[in-house]
Enzyme design. Structure first.
Site, PDB file in Angstrom:
ATOM      1  N   ASN A 145       0.800  -1.221   0.000  1.00  0.00           N
ATOM      2  CA  ASN A 145       0.000   0.000   0.000  1.00  0.00           C
ATOM      3  C   ASN A 145       0.835   1.274   0.000  1.00  0.00           C
ATOM      4  OD1 ASN A 145       0.170  -1.653   2.499  1.00  0.00           O
ATOM      5  ND2 ASN A 145      -0.305   0.281   3.500  1.00  0.00           N
ATOM      6  N   SER A 193     -10.794  -5.850  -1.060  1.00  0.00           N
ATOM      7  CA  SER A 193     -11.587  -4.822  -0.393  1.00  0.00           C
ATOM      8  C   SER A 193     -12.292  -3.962  -1.433  1.00  0.00           C
ATOM      9  CB  SER A 193     -10.671  -3.954   0.477  1.00  0.00           C
ATOM     10  OG  SER A 193     -11.390  -2.863   0.999  1.00  0.00           O
ATOM     11  N   THR A 231     -26.300 -11.226   8.763  1.00  0.00           N
ATOM     12  CA  THR A 231     -27.135 -10.829   7.617  1.00  0.00           C
ATOM     13  C   THR A 231     -26.289 -10.044   6.625  1.00  0.00           C
ATOM     14  OG1 THR A 231     -29.060 -10.769   9.047  1.00  0.00           O
ATOM     15  CG2 THR A 231     -29.215  -9.538   6.978  1.00  0.00           C
ATOM     16  N   CYS A 318      -3.176   4.239   8.181  1.00  0.00           N
ATOM     17  CA  CYS A 318      -3.267   3.872   9.587  1.00  0.00           C
ATOM     18  C   CYS A 318      -2.041   4.376  10.357  1.00  0.00           C
ATOM     19  CB  CYS A 318      -3.367   2.361   9.739  1.00  0.00           C
ATOM     20  SG  CYS A 318      -4.562   1.649   8.630  1.00  0.00           S
TER      21      CYS A 318
HETATM   22  C1  PLP Z   1      -2.788  -3.736   1.760  1.00  0.00           C
HETATM   23  C2  PLP Z   1      -4.031  -3.519   2.565  1.00  0.00           C
HETATM   24  N1  PLP Z   1      -4.605  -4.561   3.171  1.00  0.00           N
HETATM   25  C3  PLP Z   1      -5.719  -4.432   3.888  1.00  0.00           C
HETATM   26  C4  PLP Z   1      -6.326  -3.198   4.058  1.00  0.00           C
HETATM   27  C5  PLP Z   1      -7.563  -3.089   4.882  1.00  0.00           C
HETATM   28  O1  PLP Z   1      -8.715  -3.029   4.070  1.00  0.00           O
HETATM   29  P1  PLP Z   1     -10.091  -2.410   4.641  1.00  0.00           P
HETATM   30  O2  PLP Z   1      -9.887  -0.925   4.719  1.00  0.00           O
HETATM   31  O3  PLP Z   1     -11.116  -2.802   3.620  1.00  0.00           O
HETATM   32  O4  PLP Z   1     -10.343  -3.030   5.956  1.00  0.00           O
HETATM   33  C6  PLP Z   1      -5.741  -2.070   3.453  1.00  0.00           C
HETATM   34  C7  PLP Z   1      -6.325  -0.733   3.655  1.00  0.00           C
HETATM   35  O5  PLP Z   1      -5.658   0.269   3.639  1.00  0.00           O
HETATM   36  C8  PLP Z   1      -4.571  -2.241   2.678  1.00  0.00           C
HETATM   37  O6  PLP Z   1      -3.981  -1.207   2.080  1.00  0.00           O
END
Ligand code: PLP
Length: 371
Positions: A145, A193, A231, A318
Site C-alpha cells: 500500500n 476490499s 445478515t 493507519c
Molecule cells: C494492503 C491492505 N490490506 C488491507 C487493508 C484493509 O482493508 P479495509 O480498509 O477494507 O479493511 C488495506 C487498507 O488500507 C490495505 O492497504
C-alpha cells in the site's frame, strides 16, 4: 480539491452507487428470506459473487463476503492448527501484522520475512522458512500500500507448495490495478476490499482454494457457507460486485491513463533536487509513488499541501498521525530521517495531467520555503 490518496480509499463510482440504491430503498429484503423480496436480495448477492470471482479468475463458490480487507486478512490467519507456525512479510498491512502478534502471544511460532532495499521479499528468507518444519502458513501481500511494490507471489506460492506450506496473499491494493488470476497465482487464500476499487466501504472478500481449512471468525446464522455469519450487507455487496465488474472490464483503459499520469508525476518529482523515489527499481503498481526529500518532514508537508487543497498521504493511512517513520521503509533499510520525510501519492481514475502539474508546482514551492 486535488485528491491523490486513492490507496487510502477511492470515491464511489457513479455507476456503483446507481446499482446500490435500489437495495437501500426498495429491495430491502433479508437475503435468507424465502419470499420474493428475500429472493431478490439473494439473487443480487449471487450476481455480485460472480462479479467478484471474475475479477480474480475464481469461481463464485470460492468467494466469502466480509466487511472489508481487514476482516478478510484476520480470517485468513484464523486457520492455523494448534502450535502451527506462521510466517508473514515485514511489510504486511497492520490487519496481518496485529493478528500475527496475537498468534505469537498464543504460542504459535512466528517468523518475519524480510525484504531487500527495493521492498522485494528476500529469497533467502523464503528458503529459511521452508527449512523450518513448523511453518504451516505464510502471508505475503501482492502489492504494498505504501511503495506499490508488486511481489512475485506466483513464484513464492510454487516454492511453498512444494513443501506443503499454504500461502495467503493480501491483494487489497493490487485488485483493479493489475490483472489477478487466482489459479495462476497458486495461493490458497486471497483478500480483497471494495473501497479500494471505487466501491463502497464496508465490503470485502476472502477467496479460497477448494479444500483449504477455513475457520469462521463470526458464528451465527450460517450465511456465506457457514464461514461468515451475519445478515448480508446486500447494498454494499452489490456495489462491490459492480465495482469489481468495472475494474475488470476497464483495467487496460484505466492503466493506460494512470501510467501516463504516473510518468508525468515521476518526471516532475525527479526534477526536484535530492528527491528519492522509493522502490524505483522494483515492479510497482501503476498508480503509486512514494518518495522522500532530504531535510523535510513528511507530516508537515502533508499539512501544507492540505491547506492548499491537495490530499496526499505520509505513508499508510493507519500509520499517519504517528511520528514513527514508516515500518515499510524501515524494513527496506531506508535511513530513518529520509523515511520521516516520506510522502505517498496514489493516483485514481479522475486525476488529470493538470492536477499533477499543480501538485508538482506547489511541492517545489514548499520545498524551496523549507530549504
Ligand atoms: C494492503 C491492505 N490490506 C488491507 C487493508 C484493509 O482493508 P479495509 O480498509 O477494507 O479493511 C488495506 C487498507 O488500507 C490495505 O492497504
Amino acid at each position: 480539491m486535488i485528491y491523490l490518496d486513492h490507496n487510502a480509499t477511492t470515491p464511489i463510482d457513479d455507476r456503483v452507487l446507481e446499482a446500490m440504491l435500489p437495495y437501500l430503498k426498495s429491495f430491502y429484503g433479508n437475503a435468507s428470506g424465502l419470499y420474493r423480496l428475500g429472493r431478490l436480495a439473494r439473487s443480487a448477492v449471487d450476481t455480485a459473487r460472480n462479479q467478484v470471482a471474475e475479477l480474480v479468475g475464481a469461481s463464485a463458490s470460492q468467494v466469502i463476503f466480509t466487511s472489508g480487507g481487514t476482516e478478510a486478512n484476520n480470517q485468513a490467519l484464523a486457520n492455523l492448527e494448534p502450535a502451527a507456525g506462521l510466517a508473514v512479510s515485514a511489510i504486511e498491512h497492520p490487519s496481518i501484522l496485529e493478528p500475527t502478534e496475537r498468534l505469537r502471544q498464543q504460542g504459535h511460532p512466528v517468523s518475519i520475512i524480510g525484504v531487500d532495499q527495493h521492498g522485494l521479499i528476500r529469497q533467502e528468507a523464503i528458503d529459511e522458512i521452508i527449512r523450518d518444519p513448523k511453518t504451516a502458513w505464510v502471508s505475503i501481500m501482492l502489492a504494498n500500500n505504501e511503495t506499490g511494490v508488486i511481489q512475485d507471489v506466483t513464484r513464492h506460492a510454487g516454492q511453498l507448495k512444494d513443501h506443503n506450506i499454504s500461502l495467503h496473499t493480501d491483494a487489497v491494493q493490487a485488485a483493479g490495478k493489475i490483472p489477478i488470476d487466482f489459479k495462476r497465482l497458486g495461493v490458497q487464500l486471497l483478500s480483497l476490499s471494495s473501497h479500494k476499487i471505487y466501491g463502497p466501504k464496508g465490503a470485502g472478500a476472502l477467496v479460497f482454494e477448494k479444500g483449504v481449512r477455513l475457520s469462521p471468525l463470526l458464528l451465527g446464522g450460517g450465511q456465506e457457507q457457514g464461514y461468515r455469519a451475519g445478515t448480508e450487507n446486500v447494498a454494499a455487496i452489490v456495489g462491490f460486485g459492480k465495482a469489481a465488474e468495472l475494474a475488470k472490464s476497464e483495467l487496460d483503459q484505466r492503466n493506460e491513463r494512470l501510467s501516463l499520469l504516473n510518468t508525468h508525476l515521476e518526471d516532475g518529482l525527479r526534477s526536484i533536487p535530492g528527491l528519492t523515489i522509493f522502490s524505483e527499481a522494483a515492479p510497482r503498481l501503476p498508480n503509486t509513488v512514494q518518495f522522500g526529500l532530504p531535510n523535510s518532514d513528511g507530516e508537515m508537508l502533508l499539512m501544507k499541501l492540505d491547506q492548499q487543497g491537495i490530499a496526499v498521504s505520509s505513508g499508510s493511512a493507519c500509520a499517519s498521525g504517528g511520528r514513527e517513520p514508516s515500518y515499510v521503509l524501515t524494513a527496506m533499510g531506508v535511513d530513518p530521517v529520509l523515511a520521516q520525510s516520506a510522502l505517498r501519492i496514489s493516483l485514481g481514475t479522475a486525476n488529470t495531467p493538470d492536477q499533477i502539474t499543480q501538485f508538482i508546482k506547489l511541492l517545489k514551492a514548499l520545498v524551496c520555503q523549507e530549504g
